[in-house]
Scaffold this active site. Structure first.
Site, PDB file in Angstrom:
ATOM      1  N   ARG A  51      -4.176   7.066  -3.595  1.00 52.31           N
ATOM      2  CA  ARG A  51      -3.763   5.812  -2.966  1.00 52.31           C
ATOM      3  C   ARG A  51      -3.465   4.780  -4.038  1.00 52.31           C
ATOM      4  NH1 ARG A  51      -7.973   7.989   0.140  1.00 52.31           N
ATOM      5  NH2 ARG A  51      -7.662   7.959   2.396  1.00 52.31           N
ATOM      6  N   CYS A  86      -7.992   2.384 -12.179  1.00 54.38           N
ATOM      7  CA  CYS A  86      -8.183   3.604 -11.395  1.00 54.38           C
ATOM      8  C   CYS A  86      -9.632   3.693 -10.948  1.00 54.38           C
ATOM      9  CB  CYS A  86      -7.857   4.836 -12.231  1.00 54.38           C
ATOM     10  SG  CYS A  86      -6.156   4.931 -12.792  1.00 54.38           S
ATOM     11  N   ARG A 100      -1.658   6.382   8.201  1.00 53.49           N
ATOM     12  CA  ARG A 100      -1.099   5.200   8.861  1.00 53.49           C
ATOM     13  C   ARG A 100       0.095   5.576   9.720  1.00 53.49           C
ATOM     14  NH1 ARG A 100      -2.387  -0.036   7.269  1.00 53.49           N
ATOM     15  NH2 ARG A 100      -1.339  -0.453   9.240  1.00 53.49           N
ATOM     16  N   ARG A 134       0.824  -1.199   0.000  1.00 58.57           N
ATOM     17  CA  ARG A 134       0.000   0.000   0.000  1.00 58.57           C
ATOM     18  C   ARG A 134       0.861   1.252   0.000  1.00 58.57           C
ATOM     19  NH1 ARG A 134      -5.175   0.697   1.536  1.00 58.57           N
ATOM     20  NH2 ARG A 134      -4.616   2.660   0.584  1.00 58.57           N
ATOM     21  N   GLU A 151     -12.186   6.978  -4.326  1.00 58.18           N
ATOM     22  CA  GLU A 151     -12.449   6.578  -2.946  1.00 58.18           C
ATOM     23  C   GLU A 151     -13.873   7.008  -2.578  1.00 58.18           C
ATOM     24  OE1 GLU A 151     -10.690   5.103  -0.380  1.00 58.18           O
ATOM     25  OE2 GLU A 151      -9.032   4.656  -1.737  1.00 58.18           O
ATOM     26  N   TYR A 193       3.814   5.987   2.808  1.00 59.47           N
ATOM     27  CA  TYR A 193       2.842   7.074   2.933  1.00 59.47           C
ATOM     28  C   TYR A 193       3.618   8.388   2.932  1.00 59.47           C
ATOM     29  CZ  TYR A 193      -0.601   3.541   3.777  1.00 59.47           C
ATOM     30  OH  TYR A 193      -1.432   2.460   3.605  1.00 59.47           O
ATOM     31  N   ARG A 218       2.491   3.943 -16.541  1.00 59.64           N
ATOM     32  CA  ARG A 218       2.859   3.642 -17.935  1.00 59.64           C
ATOM     33  C   ARG A 218       4.126   4.415 -18.309  1.00 59.64           C
ATOM     34  NH1 ARG A 218       0.292  -0.682 -18.095  1.00 59.64           N
ATOM     35  NH2 ARG A 218      -1.920  -0.685 -18.592  1.00 59.64           N
TER      36      ARG A 218
END
Length: 174
Positions: free
Chosen positions: A132, A117, A158, A50, A120, A150, A106
């Site tokens: 994210r 894609c 986080r 992540r 959220e 992050y 890419r």
């Protein structure tokens, strides 16, 4: 010869009906419910990595720059090659729509990686202009060895990971 009369190819070794692998119990003639010993190897596993960052503005340039920075940090932290990445799923908050983050992947040469894609969920009070990514990678690393990244304002998402990594390294993340 009619199509239904055409010879079928020989099944693969260890394959059952319809060319699917037989279960080990079936191959070993074990009774249903018997314990099946599982062999665990130390080979390659699929792991999720992540990452998140914030984007300065809803512009094509800002989205590509932030995505490139995030992917580069993930690549370096986990010693990834494009061939290691099975897929990448990018999400943005609804206030970022000037470009697809996958374009940056890419541009990094991820031409054969499955990319997706999406947006959220727009949770009231959540972090704005946030990008994210979830990478699915083939690696020999254990879950504990995976480095989630992050950056920028997304570090607040986080703090447990930032604090754990900082204490393990004996330093601070900038």
């Amino acid at each position: 010869m009619a199509a239904s009369m055409a010879p079928r190819p020989a099944p693969l070794a260890g394959a059952g009906k319809r060319g699917r692998p037989e279960s080990r119990a079936r191959r070993d003639h074990q009774q249903p419910g018997q314990e099946i010993e599982r062999q665990v190897d130390s080979g390659v596993r699929v792991r999720g990595i992540r990452g998140a960052t914030t984007v300065e503005a809803n512009t094509r340039e800002a989205i590509l720059e932030a995505t490139t920075e995030l992917l580069t940090a993930l690549i370096q932290a986990n010693e990834l090659r494009a061939d290691d990445v099975a897929s990448a799923f990018f999400t943005t908050t609804p206030d970022l729509n000037a470009e697809f983050p996958a374009v940056a992947a890419r541009n990094l040469g991820w031409n054969h990686v499955a990319l997706m894609c999406g947006h959220e969920i727009d949770v009231p009070g959540s972090l704005r202009r946030c990008l994210r990514v979830l990478l699915l990678v083939n690696t020999t690393r254990s879950q504990r060895e995976i480095e989630h990244v992050y950056l920028r304002g997304a570090q607040v998402l986080r703090p447990d990971l930032n604090n754990t990594r900082d204490s393990e390294r004996g330093g601070h993340t900038s």
